[in-house]
Scaffold this active site. Structure first.
Site, PDB file in Angstrom:
ATOM      1  N   ASP A  91       0.829  -1.210   0.000  1.00 52.34           N
ATOM      2  CA  ASP A  91       0.000   0.000   0.000  1.00 52.34           C
ATOM      3  C   ASP A  91       0.860   1.254   0.000  1.00 52.34           C
ATOM      4  O   ASP A  91       1.798   1.368   0.809  1.00 52.34           O
ATOM      5  CB  ASP A  91      -0.863   0.043   1.278  1.00 52.34           C
ATOM      6  CG  ASP A  91      -2.240  -0.559   1.068  1.00 52.34           C
ATOM      7  OD1 ASP A  91      -2.733  -0.548  -0.078  1.00 52.34           O
ATOM      8  OD2 ASP A  91      -2.816  -1.048   2.054  1.00 52.34           O
ATOM      9  N   LYS A 121      -0.355  -0.542  -4.268  1.00 55.98           N
ATOM     10  CA  LYS A 121      -1.818  -0.346  -4.278  1.00 55.98           C
ATOM     11  C   LYS A 121      -2.129   1.077  -3.830  1.00 55.98           C
ATOM     12  O   LYS A 121      -1.508   1.579  -2.885  1.00 55.98           O
ATOM     13  CB  LYS A 121      -2.510  -1.362  -3.349  1.00 55.98           C
ATOM     14  CG  LYS A 121      -4.020  -1.144  -3.231  1.00 55.98           C
ATOM     15  CD  LYS A 121      -4.750  -2.339  -2.659  1.00 55.98           C
ATOM     16  CE  LYS A 121      -4.731  -2.462  -1.155  1.00 55.98           C
ATOM     17  NZ  LYS A 121      -5.349  -1.338  -0.430  1.00 55.98           N
ATOM     18  N   GLU A 123      -5.531   3.899  -3.145  1.00 54.98           N
ATOM     19  CA  GLU A 123      -6.972   4.022  -2.941  1.00 54.98           C
ATOM     20  C   GLU A 123      -7.515   5.163  -3.793  1.00 54.98           C
ATOM     21  O   GLU A 123      -6.950   6.255  -3.800  1.00 54.98           O
ATOM     22  CB  GLU A 123      -7.283   4.292  -1.462  1.00 54.98           C
ATOM     23  CG  GLU A 123      -6.890   3.135  -0.549  1.00 54.98           C
ATOM     24  CD  GLU A 123      -7.249   3.381   0.909  1.00 54.98           C
ATOM     25  OE1 GLU A 123      -7.867   4.422   1.233  1.00 54.98           O
ATOM     26  OE2 GLU A 123      -6.910   2.515   1.739  1.00 54.98           O
ATOM     27  N   GLU A 190     -13.841  -2.952  -1.516  1.00 57.21           N
ATOM     28  CA  GLU A 190     -14.043  -3.150  -0.080  1.00 57.21           C
ATOM     29  C   GLU A 190     -15.440  -2.714   0.343  1.00 57.21           C
ATOM     30  O   GLU A 190     -15.876  -1.596   0.044  1.00 57.21           O
ATOM     31  CB  GLU A 190     -12.974  -2.360   0.704  1.00 57.21           C
ATOM     32  CG  GLU A 190     -13.114  -2.543   2.220  1.00 57.21           C
ATOM     33  CD  GLU A 190     -11.892  -2.095   3.003  1.00 57.21           C
ATOM     34  OE1 GLU A 190     -10.856  -1.751   2.388  1.00 57.21           O
ATOM     35  OE2 GLU A 190     -11.962  -2.100   4.252  1.00 57.21           O
TER      36      GLU A 190
HETATM   37  O1  KIV Z   1      -4.592  -2.313   4.253  1.00 56.56           O
HETATM   38  C1  KIV Z   1      -5.288  -3.308   4.062  1.00 56.56           C
HETATM   39  O2  KIV Z   1      -5.264  -4.283   4.830  1.00 56.56           O
HETATM   40  C2  KIV Z   1      -6.177  -3.319   2.904  1.00 56.56           C
HETATM   41  C3  KIV Z   1      -7.111  -4.469   2.763  1.00 56.56           C
HETATM   42  C4  KIV Z   1      -8.255  -4.308   3.670  1.00 56.56           C
HETATM   43  C5  KIV Z   1      -7.534  -4.678   1.357  1.00 56.56           C
HETATM   44  O3  KIV Z   1      -6.148  -2.431   2.117  1.00 56.56           O
END
Ligand code: KIV
Length: 272
Positions: A91, A121, A123, A190
Site C-alpha cells: 500500500d 496499491k 486508494e 471493499e
Molecule cells: O490495508 C489493508 O489491509 C487493505 C485491505 C483491507 C484490502 O487495504
C-alpha cells in the site's frame, strides 16, 4: 492440505490475469513481517498485501492515516524476505500520493527499490488516475482500491457499507473502468453490495478482489490478524475467523507463566 496450485512457482500479474480468465479464484491475505509471510507463502497464498492496516494491527492506531512511507517499506522488506512464490503488493500510505502525481511516482519507486516488492496499491478512482498512469509509466504494476477506502475515513465518517445508493454505485463502476483503462492489473473492492461487486467483476477484464464484497468476484482478501482471530473486538459480517489465536496465545502464555512461577520450566531435559 492446500488447494493452492503449487505447480506455479512464481505468481505474476500474468498468472493472476490467467486465473481470472480461467475462473480460478485468487486468494490474498495481508502480511507485515517475515515469519508470517513465510507461513502464508508456504500455504500457497497467491497475493500478499503489505497493507497500511499495519497502522491498526501492528502499531495500534485507530486509523490507517498515521503510518509512514518508511514504515511501509520496513514491513515490505520483512515480508519480501519470507516469500518465494506469492506476488507482493504494498500500500502507498496516506499522504504519499494524494493530489501529487510526482510524489506518487517517487513514493512507488522508493517502495519498489528499497523493499523489492512487486506492485503497489492506491486508494481511489478518477481523482488518482494521473498518479496511476505515472507509476505505470515507470514499469510498476498498480492495484486499485475502491468502495470503502480507509484513508478517506474522515470524509466518509463511518466504516459502513459504501455505494448502496445509485449515484455512488455508478461512480464506482466508472472508476473501476478508469482504473482498468489506466492500466491497473487488479482492483480491490471493499465493503460494497455483492450485486454491485458482481457487476464490476463481470464488466472489467482485470481481476477484482473483494473484502466484504460477496462471492461473485475473482478473489478474496482478509487482514491476517482478523482471519486468525488475533484481533478480538472486530466482528464485521464479512469476516470469517479460522482461528481464535488471541485465546490460543493467551492460554499458552498463561501456561508458560505458571511453569516459570512454580519452577517447572526448565526441567532436566531442557538444560545443559
Ligand atoms: O490495508 C489493508 O489491509 C487493505 C485491505 C483491507 C484490502 O487495504
Amino acid at each position: 492440505m492446500s488447494a493452492a496450485n503449487k505447480e506455479i512457482k512464481r505468481i505474476t500479474t500474468h498468472v493472476l490475469q490467467s486465473m481470472k480468465d480461467k475462473g480460478e479464484k485468487i486468494a490474498m491475505l495481508t502480511a507485515y513481517d517475515y515469519s508470517m509471510a513465510k507461513i502464508l507463502d508456504a500455504a500457497g497464498i497467491d497475493i500478499l498485501l503489505v497493507g497500511d492496516s499495519a497502522s491498526n494491527v501492528m502499531a495500534g492506531h485507530e486509523t490507517t492515516l498515521p503510518i509512514t512511507l518508511d514504515q511501509m517499506i520496513y514491513h515490505a522488506q520483512s515480508v519480501i524476505r519470507g516469500v518465494e512464490r506469492a506476488f507482493v503488493v504494498v500500500d502507498l500510505p496516506f499522504g504519499s500520493y494524494q493530489g501529487n502525481s510526482t510524489k506518487a511516482l517517487n513514493s512507488a519507486i522508493s517502495i519498489m527499490k528499497e523493499s523489492g516488492a512487486h506492485a503497489v496499491k492506491l486508494e481511489g478512482g478518477s481523482e488518482i488516475e494521473e498518479s496511476v498512469r505515472r507509476i505505470l509509466s515507470a514499469g510498476v504494476p498498480v492495484m486499485g482500491h475502491l468502495g470503502l477506502t480507509p484513508q478517506s475515513i474522515y470524509k466518509f465518517g463511518t466504516y459502513t457499507v459504501r455505494a448502496k445508493e445509485e449515484a455512488e454505485a455508478q461512480k464506482l463502476m466508472e472508476d473501476a473502468i478508469v482504473l482498468q483503462e489506466a492500466g491497473c492489473f487488479a482492483i480491490v473492492l471493499e465493503k460494497i453490495p455483492a450485486v454491485l461487486a458482481k457487476k464490476v467483476a463481470e464488466t472489467v477484464k482485470i481481476p477484482v478482489i473483494g473484502i466484504g464484497a460477496g462471492k461473485d468476484v475473482d478473489g478474496q482478501v482478509l487482514v491476517i490478524h482478523d482471519m486468525l482471530g488475533i484481533t478480538k473486538d472486530f466482528h464485521p459480517r464479512f469476516l470469517r475467523r479460522y482461528l481464535n489465536l488471541f485465546e490460543v496465545i493467551q492460554t499458552a502464555v498463561e501456561n508458560y507463566i505458571g511453569d516459570v512461577k512454580k519452577a517447572d520450566f526448565p526441567n532436566e531435559e531442557e538444560q545443559y
